[in-house]
Design a protein around this motif. Structure first.
Motif, mmCIF file in Angstrom:
data_model
loop_
_atom_site.group_PDB
_atom_site.id
_atom_site.type_symbol
_atom_site.label_atom_id
_atom_site.label_comp_id
_atom_site.label_asym_id
_atom_site.label_seq_id
_atom_site.Cartn_x
_atom_site.Cartn_y
_atom_site.Cartn_z
ATOM 1 N N LEU A 107 32.132 0.449 -19.220
ATOM 2 C CA LEU A 107 30.713 0.776 -19.374
ATOM 3 C C LEU A 107 30.178 1.418 -18.107
ATOM 4 O O LEU A 107 30.495 0.979 -16.998
ATOM 5 C CB LEU A 107 29.890 -0.474 -19.654
ATOM 6 N N GLN A 133 19.349 -2.838 -14.798
ATOM 7 C CA GLN A 133 20.291 -1.766 -15.046
ATOM 8 C C GLN A 133 20.319 -1.501 -16.546
ATOM 9 O O GLN A 133 20.171 -2.411 -17.343
ATOM 10 C CB GLN A 133 21.697 -2.147 -14.570
ATOM 11 N N PHE A 151 22.655 0.193 -19.602
ATOM 12 C CA PHE A 151 24.067 0.419 -19.845
ATOM 13 C C PHE A 151 24.290 1.434 -20.966
ATOM 14 O O PHE A 151 23.504 1.523 -21.916
ATOM 15 C CB PHE A 151 24.752 -0.899 -20.223
ATOM 16 N N PHE A 200 18.342 -11.841 -15.037
ATOM 17 C CA PHE A 200 18.314 -10.957 -16.196
ATOM 18 C C PHE A 200 19.016 -11.625 -17.380
ATOM 19 O O PHE A 200 19.915 -12.447 -17.203
ATOM 20 C CB PHE A 200 19.053 -9.638 -15.903
ATOM 21 N N TYR A 203 20.897 -10.100 -20.959
ATOM 22 C CA TYR A 203 21.328 -8.953 -21.749
ATOM 23 C C TYR A 203 21.951 -9.451 -23.054
ATOM 24 O O TYR A 203 22.556 -10.515 -23.105
ATOM 25 C CB TYR A 203 22.389 -8.130 -21.005
ATOM 26 N N GLN A 235 24.652 -8.354 -26.113
ATOM 27 C CA GLN A 235 25.735 -7.451 -26.478
ATOM 28 C C GLN A 235 26.113 -7.706 -27.939
ATOM 29 O O GLN A 235 26.890 -8.607 -28.244
ATOM 30 C CB GLN A 235 26.953 -7.625 -25.571
ATOM 31 N N LEU A 276 25.302 -2.988 -24.124
ATOM 32 C CA LEU A 276 24.489 -4.046 -23.529
ATOM 33 C C LEU A 276 23.013 -3.655 -23.622
ATOM 34 O O LEU A 276 22.624 -2.587 -23.167
ATOM 35 C CB LEU A 276 24.846 -4.269 -22.073
ATOM 36 N N PHE A 326 19.221 -4.589 -22.553
ATOM 37 C CA PHE A 326 18.408 -5.340 -21.604
ATOM 38 C C PHE A 326 17.327 -6.113 -22.346
ATOM 39 O O PHE A 326 16.634 -5.558 -23.207
ATOM 40 C CB PHE A 326 17.780 -4.370 -20.601
ATOM 41 N N ARG A 360 13.814 -9.314 -17.266
ATOM 42 C CA ARG A 360 14.032 -9.439 -15.835
ATOM 43 C C ARG A 360 12.969 -10.381 -15.285
ATOM 44 O O ARG A 360 11.800 -10.317 -15.663
ATOM 45 C CB ARG A 360 13.899 -8.078 -15.159
#
Lengths: 115, 114
Positions: free
Chosen positions: A92, A104, A106, B35, B37, B39, B45, B47, B50
């Motif tokens: 990734l 971030q 991805f 954070f 995430y 998947q 991924l 987000f 935060r």
């Protein structure tokens, strides 16, 4: 946020060959990274792709195995060289538009299987 | 050194149940960022949230809520009235002040059964 695309989305490769993965971002970003996610595992940072200079590699990763290019602020490539089955992973790319401490974003990942 | 522990490897719930995913972190930094995430099976991924170390307010976004407690170094994630589309692997991550690097937990695989 940023929209990130990766090519190829998946590939099956033979042992000993190399594969180059492309990462394209829809806006200019300073910070771009490459991660590896081995099957069933978490993400591990391979390197930071620096525009105009050599990538910065994390411990355990070397340039000969994972050469990286960053010709401009929207594009990078990662090559997985001389592949072995242990290289089978999701690769990734990510970007950090907001600077350190920010989220971030991805790309969709490249699923690599090495036979 | 930084560390993120997600002790729950896999969780299965029946649709509409509430579920909490645990995240415990270790850091010596006084300023840091946490954070979450998601998947999904497709692999990308996504987000979710935060939180910086100076903001301990809990956050709610629709069916999602996050409980940040510095006293226990935890940043737990609750999904209320779970849905099948919530099925995914969820990662908790930690970032230090001035550092671009994220330390990820090993992830929790959530399966929501219809």
């Amino acid at each position: 946020s940023a929209v990130i695309s990766q090519k190829p989305s998946r590939d099956i490769c033979q042992r000993g060959t190399s594969l180059t993965i492309q990462c394209q971002v829809d806006s200019q970003v300073t910070m771009m990274f490459w991660y590896r996610q081995q099957p069933g595992q978490s993400l591990t940072l391979i390197a930071t792709a620096n525009q105009g200079s050599e990538a910065t590699y994390e411990s355990g990763f070397v340039i000969d195995k994972f050469p990286i290019s960053r010709p401009n602020l929207t594009f990078s490539t990662l090559t997985v060289s001389n592949m072995s089955p242990e290289d089978s992973s999701i690769y990734l790319c990510s970007v950090l538009p907001g600077g350190a401490g920010n989220e971030q974003f991805f790309g969709p990942g490249t699923r690599l299987t090495v036979l | 050194a930084q560390k993120v522990t997600q002790a729950q490897t896999e969780i299965s719930v029946v649709e509409k149940e509430d579920v909490t995913l645990d995240c415990v972190y270790e850091t010596r930094d006084t300023t840091y960022y946490l954070f979450w995430y998601k998947q999904p099976p497709s692999g990308e991924l996504v987000f979710l949230i935060r939180r910086n170390s100076f903001d301990e307010q809990n956050e709610i976004s629709g069916r999602y809520s996050w409980n940040f407690q510095k006293s226990t170094s935890s940043f737990n994630f609750t999904i209320t009235a779970s849905q099948v589309v919530d099925s995914a692997v969820y990662f908790c991550a930690l970032g230090g002040a001035g550092s671009y690097q994220l330390t990820f937990g090993k992830g929790t695989k959530l399966s929501v059964i219809p």
